[in-house]
Design a protein around this motif. Structure first.
Motif, short mmCIF file in Angstrom:
data_model
loop_
_atom_site.label_atom_id
_atom_site.label_comp_id
_atom_site.label_asym_id
_atom_site.label_seq_id
_atom_site.Cartn_x
_atom_site.Cartn_y
_atom_site.Cartn_z
N HIS A 1 -4.42 2.80 1.87
CA HIS A 1 -4.36 2.53 0.44
C HIS A 1 -2.94 2.14 0.02
O HIS A 1 -2.75 1.11 -0.61
N ALA A 2 -1.96 2.96 0.30
CA ALA A 2 -0.57 2.65 -0.03
C ALA A 2 0.10 2.02 1.18
O ALA A 2 -0.15 2.41 2.32
N THR A 3 0.95 1.03 0.91
CA THR A 3 1.68 0.39 2.01
C THR A 3 3.16 0.74 1.98
O THR A 3 3.83 0.67 3.01
N HIS A 4 3.68 1.13 0.79
CA HIS A 4 5.09 1.46 0.65
C HIS A 4 5.26 2.57 -0.37
O HIS A 4 4.45 2.70 -1.30
N TYR A 5 6.34 3.31 -0.20
CA TYR A 5 6.66 4.41 -1.11
C TYR A 5 8.15 4.33 -1.45
O TYR A 5 8.96 3.92 -0.63
N LEU A 6 8.50 4.74 -2.67
CA LEU A 6 9.89 4.83 -3.11
C LEU A 6 10.03 6.17 -3.80
O LEU A 6 9.37 6.42 -4.81
N GLY A 7 10.83 7.07 -3.24
CA GLY A 7 10.93 8.38 -3.85
C GLY A 7 12.14 9.18 -3.42
O GLY A 7 12.89 8.78 -2.53
N ILE A 8 12.27 10.34 -4.08
CA ILE A 8 13.38 11.26 -3.83
C ILE A 8 12.85 12.45 -3.05
O ILE A 8 12.00 13.18 -3.54
N PRO A 9 13.36 12.67 -1.83
CA PRO A 9 12.97 13.86 -1.07
C PRO A 9 13.69 15.09 -1.63
O PRO A 9 14.88 15.04 -1.91
N ASN A 10 12.95 16.16 -1.83
CA ASN A 10 13.50 17.36 -2.47
C ASN A 10 13.52 18.54 -1.52
O ASN A 10 12.62 18.71 -0.70
N THR A 11 14.56 19.37 -1.66
CA THR A 11 14.63 20.57 -0.84
C THR A 11 13.53 21.54 -1.27
O THR A 11 13.05 21.51 -2.41
N HIS A 12 13.14 22.41 -0.36
CA HIS A 12 12.11 23.40 -0.66
C HIS A 12 12.56 24.32 -1.80
O HIS A 12 11.79 24.61 -2.71
#
Length: 189
Positions: free
Chosen positions: A109-120
């Motif tokens: 469904h999705a081919t690309h993602y743009l995001g901020i990885p967050n600490t636990h």
């Protein structure tokens, strides 16, 4: 136009839809993602747990991160088959090798993602403080929970952003996971 370019172009348009006033660090969720986000290609579902149905991505990514230790990421996904609205707010996770694990969208469904990885620790603290799964975005199933105005106004603290795993590479290979090395190809606001 490539999938990455289309994702960046549409997020730049969303960044112009301001939530906050002049003077805020980020006047919208999209502006924060455009500034701090990292591009990720889609990857096959790792199968460590069953996927959830689409529509509850923030909850599904939270549950997956808690159960597996994967890194929670919040931002936008690009699903080109959704012609009318191919870019949307989304949450997913990163596996220990840095591959996307999307617990709420079926493979392909999705081919690309743009995001901020967050600490636990940051994710847990913000979810407790806000009483909802999204860290920056508004809660899609509760209109009373707006975007995280505190973080949009002041920016994310340095302890919020997770360090990403660096995959092993052959000698001389320079490709790495992390923020874009330059703004080349990124739309200007």
């Amino acid at each position: 136009m490539s999938g990455e370019q289309e994702l960046l172009r549409r997020v730049a348009v969303f960044a112009g839809l301001h939530v906050g006033p002049e003077g805020w660090r980020y006047r919208s969720f999209a502006a924060a993602i455009l500034d701090l986000g990292i591009l990720f290609p889609a990857a096959p579902w790792p199968g460590r747990r069953p996927q959830r149905a689409p529509g509850r991505c923030f909850d599904a990514a939270t549950e997956y991160a808690e159960a597996t230790g994967a890194i929670y990421v919040e931002g936008f996904a690009y699903a080109p088959a959704l012609h009318q609205w191919p870019v949307f707010e989304h949450a997913w996770c990163l596996e220990p090798d840095g591959a996307v694990a999307d617990p709420s969208l079926p493979d392909g469904h999705a081919t690309h993602y743009l995001g901020i990885p967050n600490t636990h620790a940051f994710r847990r603290a913000e979810q407790t403080r806000r009483q909802c799964a999204p860290l920056l975005a508004d809660a899609p199933h509760d209109f009373r929970t707006p975007p995280n105005e505190q973080l949009l106004e002041h920016g994310l603290p340095t302890e919020a952003i997770a360090l990403l795993p660096v995959p092993s590479r052959a000698p001389g290979q320079t490709e790495h996971l992390g923020p874009l090395a330059s703004d080349e190809g990124r739309p200007q606001l």
